[in-house]
Design a protein around this motif. Structure first.
Motif, PDB file in Angstrom:
ATOM      1  N   CYS A  62       0.587  -1.225   0.260  1.00  0.00           N
ATOM      2  CA  CYS A  62       0.147  -0.078   0.215  1.00  0.00           C
ATOM      3  C   CYS A  62       0.811   1.298   0.121  1.00  0.00           C
ATOM      4  O   CYS A  62       0.433   2.103  -0.332  1.00  0.00           O
ATOM      5  N   SER A  63       2.012   1.157   0.503  1.00  0.00           N
ATOM      6  CA  SER A  63       3.075   2.312   0.429  1.00  0.00           C
ATOM      7  C   SER A  63       3.360   2.858  -0.938  1.00  0.00           C
ATOM      8  O   SER A  63       3.855   3.805  -1.048  1.00  0.00           O
ATOM      9  N   GLY A  64       3.196   1.793  -2.006  1.00  0.00           N
ATOM     10  CA  GLY A  64       3.591   2.027  -3.209  1.00  0.00           C
ATOM     11  C   GLY A  64       5.145   2.064  -3.619  1.00  0.00           C
ATOM     12  O   GLY A  64       5.428   2.137  -4.736  1.00  0.00           O
ATOM     13  N   SER A  65       5.873   1.478  -2.501  1.00  0.00           N
ATOM     14  CA  SER A  65       7.433   1.340  -2.673  1.00  0.00           C
ATOM     15  C   SER A  65       7.820   0.148  -3.196  1.00  0.00           C
ATOM     16  O   SER A  65       8.918  -0.180  -3.754  1.00  0.00           O
ATOM     17  N   THR A  66       6.867  -0.985  -3.493  1.00  0.00           N
ATOM     18  CA  THR A  66       7.280  -2.431  -3.589  1.00  0.00           C
ATOM     19  C   THR A  66       7.105  -2.657  -5.249  1.00  0.00           C
ATOM     20  O   THR A  66       7.824  -3.500  -5.722  1.00  0.00           O
ATOM     21  N   GLY A  67       6.098  -1.845  -5.851  1.00  0.00           N
ATOM     22  CA  GLY A  67       6.046  -2.274  -7.332  1.00  0.00           C
ATOM     23  C   GLY A  67       4.999  -3.439  -7.452  1.00  0.00           C
ATOM     24  O   GLY A  67       4.661  -3.780  -8.528  1.00  0.00           O
ATOM     25  N   HIS A  68       4.561  -4.012  -6.264  1.00  0.00           N
ATOM     26  CA  HIS A  68       3.314  -5.046  -6.611  1.00  0.00           C
ATOM     27  C   HIS A  68       1.991  -4.728  -6.994  1.00  0.00           C
ATOM     28  O   HIS A  68       1.877  -3.511  -6.738  1.00  0.00           O
ATOM     29  N   VAL A  69       1.348  -5.556  -7.512  1.00  0.00           N
ATOM     30  CA  VAL A  69       0.006  -5.434  -7.851  1.00  0.00           C
ATOM     31  C   VAL A  69      -1.010  -6.531  -7.131  1.00  0.00           C
ATOM     32  O   VAL A  69      -0.068  -7.561  -6.992  1.00  0.00           O
ATOM     33  N   GLU A  70      -2.009  -6.128  -6.638  1.00  0.00           N
ATOM     34  CA  GLU A  70      -2.824  -7.145  -5.862  1.00  0.00           C
ATOM     35  C   GLU A  70      -3.355  -7.940  -7.193  1.00  0.00           C
ATOM     36  O   GLU A  70      -4.110  -7.506  -8.065  1.00  0.00           O
ATOM     37  N   VAL A  71      -3.217  -9.151  -6.985  1.00  0.00           N
ATOM     38  CA  VAL A  71      -3.752 -10.137  -8.208  1.00  0.00           C
ATOM     39  C   VAL A  71      -4.727 -11.289  -7.322  1.00  0.00           C
ATOM     40  O   VAL A  71      -4.469 -11.517  -6.215  1.00  0.00           O
ATOM     41  N   ILE A  72      -5.007 -12.136  -8.200  1.00  0.00           N
ATOM     42  CA  ILE A  72      -5.873 -13.420  -7.882  1.00  0.00           C
ATOM     43  C   ILE A  72      -5.362 -14.420  -8.614  1.00  0.00           C
ATOM     44  O   ILE A  72      -5.255 -14.133  -9.900  1.00  0.00           O
ATOM     45  N   LYS A  73      -5.103 -15.634  -8.156  1.00  0.00           N
ATOM     46  CA  LYS A  73      -4.684 -16.723  -9.130  1.00  0.00           C
ATOM     47  C   LYS A  73      -5.933 -17.738  -8.994  1.00  0.00           C
ATOM     48  O   LYS A  73      -6.407 -18.001  -8.195  1.00  0.00           O
ATOM     49  N   VAL A  74      -6.384 -17.598 -10.288  1.00  0.00           N
ATOM     50  CA  VAL A  74      -7.498 -18.364 -10.818  1.00  0.00           C
ATOM     51  C   VAL A  74      -7.341 -19.586 -11.220  1.00  0.00           C
ATOM     52  O   VAL A  74      -6.808 -19.925 -12.845  1.00  0.00           O
ATOM     53  N   GLU A  75      -7.650 -20.802 -10.592  1.00  0.00           N
ATOM     54  CA  GLU A  75      -7.748 -21.976 -11.128  1.00  0.00           C
ATOM     55  C   GLU A  75      -9.139 -22.558 -11.800  1.00  0.00           C
ATOM     56  O   GLU A  75     -10.044 -22.332 -10.815  1.00  0.00           O
ATOM     57  N   PHE A  76      -9.239 -23.025 -13.165  1.00  0.00           N
ATOM     58  CA  PHE A  76     -10.375 -23.249 -13.772  1.00  0.00           C
ATOM     59  C   PHE A  76     -10.550 -24.396 -14.511  1.00  0.00           C
ATOM     60  O   PHE A  76      -9.322 -24.580 -15.318  1.00  0.00           O
ATOM     61  N   ASP A  77     -11.696 -25.097 -14.902  1.00  0.00           N
ATOM     62  CA  ASP A  77     -11.550 -26.168 -15.592  1.00  0.00           C
ATOM     63  C   ASP A  77     -12.176 -25.595 -16.917  1.00  0.00           C
ATOM     64  O   ASP A  77     -13.425 -25.195 -17.229  1.00  0.00           O
ATOM     65  N   GLU A  78     -11.185 -25.695 -17.866  1.00  0.00           N
ATOM     66  CA  GLU A  78     -11.182 -25.179 -19.199  1.00  0.00           C
ATOM     67  C   GLU A  78     -12.577 -26.001 -19.962  1.00  0.00           C
ATOM     68  O   GLU A  78     -13.096 -25.167 -21.142  1.00  0.00           O
ATOM     69  N   SER A  79     -12.904 -26.969 -19.659  1.00  0.00           N
ATOM     70  CA  SER A  79     -13.881 -27.714 -20.258  1.00  0.00           C
ATOM     71  C   SER A  79     -15.163 -27.152 -19.645  1.00  0.00           C
ATOM     72  O   SER A  79     -16.230 -27.425 -20.596  1.00  0.00           O
ATOM     73  N   ILE A  80     -15.332 -26.453 -18.594  1.00  0.00           N
ATOM     74  CA  ILE A  80     -16.625 -25.971 -18.149  1.00  0.00           C
ATOM     75  C   ILE A  80     -16.735 -24.488 -18.281  1.00  0.00           C
ATOM     76  O   ILE A  80     -17.561 -23.966 -19.068  1.00  0.00           O
ATOM     77  N   VAL A  81     -15.588 -23.775 -18.288  1.00  0.00           N
ATOM     78  CA  VAL A  81     -15.323 -22.512 -18.586  1.00  0.00           C
ATOM     79  C   VAL A  81     -14.276 -22.145 -19.300  1.00  0.00           C
ATOM     80  O   VAL A  81     -13.018 -22.157 -18.707  1.00  0.00           O
ATOM     81  N   PRO A  82     -14.227 -21.725 -20.592  1.00  0.00           N
ATOM     82  CA  PRO A  82     -12.871 -21.334 -21.326  1.00  0.00           C
ATOM     83  C   PRO A  82     -12.116 -20.173 -20.792  1.00  0.00           C
ATOM     84  O   PRO A  82     -12.913 -19.303 -20.325  1.00  0.00           O
ATOM     85  N   LEU A  83     -11.034 -19.962 -21.106  1.00  0.00           N
ATOM     86  CA  LEU A  83     -10.341 -18.828 -20.738  1.00  0.00           C
ATOM     87  C   LEU A  83     -11.069 -17.579 -21.317  1.00  0.00           C
ATOM     88  O   LEU A  83     -11.162 -16.494 -20.724  1.00  0.00           O
ATOM     89  N   GLU A  84     -11.646 -17.728 -22.474  1.00  0.00           N
ATOM     90  CA  GLU A  84     -12.139 -16.631 -23.235  1.00  0.00           C
ATOM     91  C   GLU A  84     -13.193 -15.677 -22.113  1.00  0.00           C
ATOM     92  O   GLU A  84     -13.376 -14.553 -22.053  1.00  0.00           O
ATOM     93  N   VAL A  85     -14.020 -16.906 -21.540  1.00  0.00           N
ATOM     94  CA  VAL A  85     -15.123 -16.322 -20.616  1.00  0.00           C
ATOM     95  C   VAL A  85     -14.256 -15.880 -19.361  1.00  0.00           C
ATOM     96  O   VAL A  85     -15.070 -14.866 -18.725  1.00  0.00           O
TER      97      VAL A  85
END
Length: 108
Positions: free
Chosen positions: A45-68
């Motif tokens: 939050c100080s802005g000094s690290t250069g990081h971005v808040e992210v989420i790692k999403v694991e998904f079954d591409e046979s149910i929900v493709p990357l495009e979705v």
């Protein structure tokens, strides 16, 4: 199963969106892309690290493709606002996509 890492503002907000998507198996919040070896909330939050808040999403591409997955991602945040999503302001809230497999690159 596929994995993609997405940053689109507050990771808790983004995480809650993807937890409701059919075919998404897990969503984990964290930080990515920064200079510091050990990121924590205060440092990022100080802005000094250069990081971005992210989420790692694991998904079954046979149910929900990357495009979705990407359609949901871009529909739920504004990638045109520099270092900001709504009331959240700072470089950690920038919009980013980190693909995890070469086969994802043409789509992202």
């Amino acid at each position: 199963m596929q994995t993609i890492v997405l940053g689109g503002g507050c990771f808790w907000c983004t995480e809650s969106v993807f937890l409701s998507v059919k075919g998404v198996q897990s969503v984990v919040s964290g930080y990515m892309g920064g200079d510091a070896t050990s990121a924590n909330y205060e440092a990022v939050c100080s802005g000094s690290t250069g990081h971005v808040e992210v989420i790692k999403v694991e998904f079954d591409e046979s149910i929900v493709p990357l495009e979705v997955i990407l359609d949901v991602f871009f529909a739920t945040h504004d990638p045109t606002t520099m270092d900001r999503q709504g009331n959240d302001v700072g470089s950690q809230y920038r919009s980013v996509v980190f693909y995890t497999e070469d086969s994802q690159k043409p789509t992202v």
